[in-house]
Design a protein around this motif. Structure first.
Motif: not given
Length: 806
Positions: A685-688, A708-710, A731-732, A754-755
């Protein structure tokens, strides 16, 4: 064909007192049009013109010029405001306040005309002047060169959608004042429900608001079998009817003249008399967003046209029953008011009663914290409220009296012992039958502890902000210095990524102790774990470093290790590094000694690593010296310590030398070739960060789906797609991803979390899953992806041993 369609409307137009002019002379060329589509274009434009023209003429012309056929439908109607013209052909767009023969319609007629014209290679435009009429022009090219060959003279394979002019004309006739009623045979039979016989006067009253006469008649017949029905033609008439008598339920169309259904709903919810009145809205506009807007505005239900009588009756009946239960509950609540007051008196910290204007405190029970007031007091403000808060308290009281809403405020009060405490005070007005305030009843509770917690939280947030900004400044400085000395982008990426990893690892160590300290041996293991452990030997006492010192030592060790791998002992197979430290006179003395490396030239070339070590030691009040010896390079670094906090009571292994354990043997990342053509889903969910991952994978030929962000979209993608692997943010947007991980395991798709939280933050059931820790380098990314592609497709692997270290 066009003249025939226009003539079908003549009877309705002339019955309305208008003139119809049809000018459609023979054309020199044949037109390539779909008959049913052209029929819809002509009829929708004529219907639209008739709806908004009350006097004058409707003119239909068709001619050919400049390689185009042009259909013009002009009227002398109400016209369109200039500001509305750009949105005229949008679906569901309605011109607010427009005067028409009816307010019905879905708002798709003109949008349909535009779509059909474009299918013919043409377009539609509109010209209008408010109060003077409108002109619509449809232009399509002559000939057939603009159309796909397969569409010329093709055989129809789908069912016809042609409606002919009759439905349009019949609808137009119903808009006229003397329209005949809907024939009995087309009215749907109402729901055949067996209900007990109820006298007419005892039946619930349903108010029906709809501007369409046919719909009012239809709904009245359906509802009239079971309820008393009062029908009105618009929202204004509905408000007038409600002012005379509040119904048991309101059934209202959304699109109506004068006051529409949404405005009617808003006014009813703002009135205390009708705030709880059940309201069901009817509309031809479907779609989740429209329904959400209606329910959000306070509607109890939203029914999309067309609907069945069975559905309508079921919903009306359900909401009437709910309203009945609600009314009984309100009555029960009113009857229990005195009991509630007694309960508040028995349990609250402080309870009080005030006069309508708050000039007099009639009673106060201080519960031992503030002095009781047993008789009326006009000095309560000076007696109880702290001087600093009196002005604000009075201002809040004035607002509560003016708006007749509860007083709700936090302020300081004087205690019996002379100290001050914070209280949250809330008082509600008690009304008489005329709606006038006769008294205020309130309670107050001590919130001093919560206020202290809030202040502590504010300070913690400030400290966090300071640390984040300070760390960003460090990262910025590292980036600038690394860029200044890098020979090319590849060298910059490797050097900068390594230094950021060093900082990240130290943050992980410090987080384990709540940012209190870090053990020097742990720092050495963490910073040198990437190098061959059997050639790095350390010895020294147990030393705990404060956070700032620990970060600086980590950066120095990272530079020493990196330089040794590039230019020093660890660049040769037989080279070794010895790290020895001791603590004397409140100072840490650390020696870094390299042996069996390549010859070292003197003086040393001063790079960023050397400068960083020297400047860092100096900033801590210490020193650093580098010596070139025959056997190799030697560094001596001295740093002052807080002795009491830095040396443990028991030494870990004394001064016995030990080797640094190397990293767990992992499958080395394969060359990019095995990844080419693989398909990976990115859930981040983090664009960069997502951009970095996608670019890194696409650079080696991976086919990337996402990001995908959700959680919802991730689950849908897993069900619909086929992937060789997935990189899943742990965590999204604050939402856990357990469900996504479980779905991946069910589908036997390898994945890695990925965290930035570390393994300890993962759900217990996924404790052995592969983890890619943020921040990460391109090498770590590709190594993780290669590991997933070469896995046994269980989706569960360990990436770092140190994540499991106790």
């Amino acid at each position: 064909m066009t003249a025939h369609l226009a003539s079908e409307f003549r009877s309705a137009i002339e019955k309305a007192g208008l003139a119809l002019v049809v000018d459609c002379p023979p054309l020199p060329d044949a037109a390539f049009v779909d008959r049913e589509m052209w029929e819809k274009i002509v009829l929708n434009l004529l219907s639209n013109a008739f709806k908004f023209t009350f006097e004058g003429t409707i003119k239909v012309t068709l001619h050919q010029a400049d390689g185009q056929f042009e259909l013009v439908v002009a009227d002398t109607g109400t016209g369109i405001p200039t500001g509305e013209l750009p949105r005229l052909f949008e679906r569901f767009h309605r011109v607010e306040g427009a005067k028409g023969r009816t307010y019905e319609g879905s708002g798709i007629g003109l949008a349909l005309v535009q779509e059909l014209a474009r299918l013919h290679g043409g377009d539609v435009t509109a010209e209008s002047k408010l109060g003077a009429g409108s002109t619509f022009r449809v232009k399509i090219p002559t000939g057939s060169a603009h159309l796909p060959p397969g569409q010329i003279g093709g055989i129809r394979t789908q069912a016809s959608t042609g409606l002919s002019a009759r439905p349009f004309v019949e609808e137009a006739l119903r808009w006229l004042p003397d329209a005949s009623p809907v024939p009995e045979e087309i009215i749907e039979v109402a729901l055949p429900v067996e209900r007990p016989a109820v006298p007419q006067t005892q039946r619930p009253l349903v108010l029906l608001a709809d501007d369409n006469a046919d719909m009012r008649e239809y709904l009245t017949r359906i509802l009239g079998e079971h309820y008393r029905v009062e029908a009105v033609a618009n929202g204004k008439a509905a408000l007038e009817a409600i002012s005379r008598r509040v119904p048991d339920l309101l059934l209202s169309d959304v699109m109506m003249p004068r006051i529409d259904g949404m405005e009617l709903l808003t006014r009813l919810r703002a009135d205390v008399r009708t705030r709880s009145l059940p309201v069901i809205l009817l509309s031809a506009r479907a779609g989740e967003q429209t329904k959400v807007e209606a329910l959000g505005a306070g509607a109890d239900d939203y029914i999309v046209k067309p609907f069945t009588a069975r559905e309508l009756l079921a919903r009306v009946d359900a909401h009437l029953k709910i309203a009945s239960v609600r009314g009984e509950a309100m009555e029960s609540l009113r009857q229990s008011e005195e009991r509630y007051r007694a309960f508040v008196t028995a349990t609250s910290d402080i309870v009080y009663r005030m006069s309508p204007d708050w000039s007099e405190m009639r009673d106060l029970q201080g519960k031992g914290s503030v002095r009781d007031t047993e008789g009326p007091s006009r000095t309560w403000l000076e007696t109880y409220v702290h001087p600093d808060d009196r002005t604000h308290v009075l201002s809040s009281i004035d607002e509560a009296i003016r708006t007749k809403t509860p007083f709700d405020f936090e302020y300081q009060v004087k205690q019996i012992d002379g100290t001050s405490r914070w209280v949250h005070s809330r008082a509600v007005p008690v009304f008489d039958r005329n709606g006038e305030i006769v008294e205020w009843f309130g309670s107050a509770r001590d919130v001093s502890e919560r206020r202290r917690h809030d202040e502590t939280q504010r300070l913690l947030i400030g400290e966090l902000s300071h640390r984040v900004k300070n760390m960003l400044a460090v990262v910025q400085a590292i980036a600038q210095q690394t860029l200044r000395r890098a020979k090319d982008p590849a060298e910059f990426a490797a050097s900068f990524g390594g230094r950021i990893q060093s900082l990240s690892n130290m943050h992980g160590l410090l987080s384990q102790s709540g940012w209190q300290h870090a053990d020097l041996l742990d720092i050495l293991r963490d910073q040198l774990a990437a190098h061959e452990g059997s050639r790095v030997v350390v010895a020294g006492p147990h030393v705990q470093l404060e956070p700032q010192v620990a970060l600086h030592v980590a950066l120095m060790l990272h530079e020493l290790g990196t330089n040794s791998v590039k230019y020093g002992a660890l660049s040769r197979p037989k080279g070794t590094v010895n790290v020895v430290w001791s603590v004397n006179d409140g100072k840490l003395r650390l020696e870094w000694r390299e042996r069996s490396g390549p010859p070292v030239k003197s003086p040393l070339k001063r790079g960023f690593g050397t400068t960083l070590i020297e400047q860092t030691a100096k900033s801590e009040g210490g020193s650093s010296h580098v010596f070139v010896e025959a056997e190799g390079l030697r560094w001596e670094i001295t740093l002052p310590l807080n002795t009491e906090k830095s040396i443990g009571t028991a030494e870990r292994g004394g001064s016995t030398p030990s080797s640094i354990p190397g990293p767990r043997t992992l499958r080395h990342a394969a060359t990019p070739e095995p990844l080419k053509g693989k398909r990976f889903l990115i859930v981040e969910d983090e664009p960069l960060i997502a951009l970095d991952i996608v670019a890194g994978l696409e650079g080696v030929g991976v086919n990337v789906e996402g990001p995908i962000g959700s959680v919802k979209d991730a689950l849908r993608a897993i069900e619909e797609g086929s992937f060789d692997g997935v990189l899943l943010d742990a965590n999204l947007r604050g939402e856990p991803v357990d469900e996504v991980a479980a779905a991946l395991i069910r589908h036997n798709i390898p994945f890695a979390f990925v965290t930035g939280y570390g393994r300890q933050a993962l759900p217990e059931s996924f404790a052995r899953a592969t983890v890619l820790t943020k921040p990460f380098t391109q090498e770590q990314l590709l190594r993780t992806v290669s590991q997933l592609v070469g896995s046994d497709r269980t989706g569960l692997h360990l990436l770092h041993d140190r994540d499991r270290r106790g």
